[in-house]
Design an enzyme around this catalytic site. Sequence first.
Site, PDB file in Angstrom:
ATOM      1  N   ASP A 111       0.610  -1.309  -0.100  1.00  0.00           N
ATOM      2  CA  ASP A 111      -0.037  -0.106   0.113  1.00  0.00           C
ATOM      3  C   ASP A 111       0.948   1.388   0.086  1.00  0.00           C
ATOM      4  O   ASP A 111       0.926   1.776   0.857  1.00  0.00           O
ATOM      5  CB  ASP A 111      -0.913  -0.034   1.217  1.00  0.00           C
ATOM      6  CG  ASP A 111      -1.948   1.007   1.316  1.00  0.00           C
ATOM      7  OD1 ASP A 111      -2.311   1.308   0.054  1.00  0.00           O
ATOM      8  OD2 ASP A 111      -2.672   1.386   2.234  1.00  0.00           O
ATOM      9  N   GLU A 190      -6.777   4.945  -8.737  1.00  0.00           N
ATOM     10  CA  GLU A 190      -8.106   5.601  -8.091  1.00  0.00           C
ATOM     11  C   GLU A 190      -8.780   6.704  -8.802  1.00  0.00           C
ATOM     12  O   GLU A 190      -7.944   7.596  -9.216  1.00  0.00           O
ATOM     13  CB  GLU A 190      -8.051   6.144  -6.491  1.00  0.00           C
ATOM     14  CG  GLU A 190      -9.169   6.204  -5.865  1.00  0.00           C
ATOM     15  CD  GLU A 190      -9.069   6.199  -4.478  1.00  0.00           C
ATOM     16  OE1 GLU A 190      -9.878   6.805  -3.697  1.00  0.00           O
ATOM     17  OE2 GLU A 190      -8.165   5.538  -4.003  1.00  0.00           O
ATOM     18  N   LYS A 226      -9.997   1.946  -8.861  1.00  0.00           N
ATOM     19  CA  LYS A 226     -10.585   1.974  -7.391  1.00  0.00           C
ATOM     20  C   LYS A 226     -11.833   3.066  -7.392  1.00  0.00           C
ATOM     21  O   LYS A 226     -11.357   4.287  -7.966  1.00  0.00           O
ATOM     22  CB  LYS A 226      -9.304   2.537  -6.429  1.00  0.00           C
ATOM     23  CG  LYS A 226      -8.375   1.492  -6.107  1.00  0.00           C
ATOM     24  CD  LYS A 226      -7.386   1.984  -5.126  1.00  0.00           C
ATOM     25  CE  LYS A 226      -7.987   2.239  -3.742  1.00  0.00           C
ATOM     26  NZ  LYS A 226      -6.681   2.547  -2.881  1.00  0.00           N
ATOM     27  N   THR A 251     -13.383   0.873  -2.703  1.00  0.00           N
ATOM     28  CA  THR A 251     -12.530   1.499  -1.674  1.00  0.00           C
ATOM     29  C   THR A 251     -13.341   2.058  -0.700  1.00  0.00           C
ATOM     30  O   THR A 251     -14.844   2.169  -0.933  1.00  0.00           O
ATOM     31  CB  THR A 251     -11.329   2.185  -2.183  1.00  0.00           C
ATOM     32  OG1 THR A 251     -10.547   2.520  -0.780  1.00  0.00           O
ATOM     33  CG2 THR A 251     -11.710   3.277  -2.637  1.00  0.00           C
ATOM     34  N   PHE A 273     -11.757  -1.374   5.123  1.00  0.00           N
ATOM     35  CA  PHE A 273     -10.844  -0.482   6.157  1.00  0.00           C
ATOM     36  C   PHE A 273     -10.521  -0.827   7.552  1.00  0.00           C
ATOM     37  O   PHE A 273     -11.539  -0.420   8.355  1.00  0.00           O
ATOM     38  CB  PHE A 273     -10.937   0.947   5.812  1.00  0.00           C
ATOM     39  CG  PHE A 273     -10.528   1.579   4.341  1.00  0.00           C
ATOM     40  CD1 PHE A 273     -10.253   0.783   3.378  1.00  0.00           C
ATOM     41  CD2 PHE A 273      -9.805   2.741   4.402  1.00  0.00           C
ATOM     42  CE1 PHE A 273     -10.061   1.416   2.153  1.00  0.00           C
ATOM     43  CE2 PHE A 273      -9.732   3.496   3.258  1.00  0.00           C
ATOM     44  CZ  PHE A 273      -9.574   2.701   2.000  1.00  0.00           C
TER      45      PHE A 273
END
Length: 421
Positions: A111, A190, A226, A251, A273
Amino acid sequence: MHNLRSHISVSCHCFFKGIDFLFQRSLPSRLISPLRVPAAWRRASPPTPFPLPPRALPRLSDIPPGLTCCLCIKSSPESPLIIMSTLSPDKRRKMESALSQLKKHTVVVADTGDFNAIEEYKPQDATTNPSLILAAAKMPAYQPLVDQAIKYGVAKGGTEEEQVANAMDKLFVSFGLEILKKVPGRVSTEVDARLSFDKAAMVAKALKLIGLYEEAGISKERVLIKLSSTWEGIQAGRELEKDHGVHCNMTLLFSFAQAVACAEAKVTLISPFVGRILDWHKENSGRASYEPHEDPGVLSVTKIYNYYKKFGYGTVVMGASFRNTGQVKALAGCDLLTISPGLLAELSQDHSAVTPALRVDKAKACDLEKIHLGEQDYRWQHNEDRMAVEKLSDGIRKFAADAIKLETMIKGKMLSVKNGI
């Protein structure tokens, strides 16, 4: 033997099925025992190199289980001290890092937008977001990518807003292209969080990003787009997957309702998350800490994983946003886990046992019931989860704020380019 230091550097001949190899390595003395070896053994023919991973000093964990190591410490030419060691499977496991053990059960994803970290920990995939790209874009090492994106934006023409938008898209894809040189799998790129409530705009932006990758010779199969897990984002994911064959990573996922809607939309992957869920509960429960087995983020991902596996959904689960290695290890067995470089470093130095906590057979036996969520049901159930509502909106605002900061930086640099500075 008792006079030896706790770690000794020795020359080693390792005999395994008639093949031996020579290397230098520090060996914990607790793993070895002294033994005098007949002279004939010491007069063996020159060693044949044993195949090992390409690194200067092979790790002992590379030695196959059951391999006997004959170590000769040159105390004197006439009376060398010979030490024997057999690496049992249990000792081998103890020498493996938690990261190495984790990779046996879960696809590890980096990440980060930092290429050096990706190269060091060798993950399968990598994920990025506006916050990570903003941080990386400030590093001197990545200024050539920023400059390249700005030149691209200026060359495309149009209004200043259009030029900045084109430069932003190019920058995100440029980072993705560099990452794909270092990972064998996929990169997640994203869509602007400010589009989170506009399905058509998200689809258009996703297709533009995929087009930039394809212009650079990268197939859409190596890219995950994303999208924020709003209702509109989930439906954009459904359309991209079904009509365009574009794989999506949903996400900012915090609620079970979001997870169910994503599975029914048949998106490729979701990113619940973990850490941000924990943050909310610590702030609102009065508790300062949670053990991994009771961590609200860990429990949320476990429930989602079990639901998906029990009912055979094709969508896979990638736990994200970790605060500590305990959370990571508590989700071993999850399809994927995306982990920051800092935690990857901790896991690489951790030698505790890692066993799969999440398993398909356990998921099949759980007592969850299958549900269906239309838009109204989704909105109501998601709304009932105060944590999820607050963290989703907060996450969108934070990603949007970092996108604006990145735009501001690009505008400044773009002005300098136009003025010849």
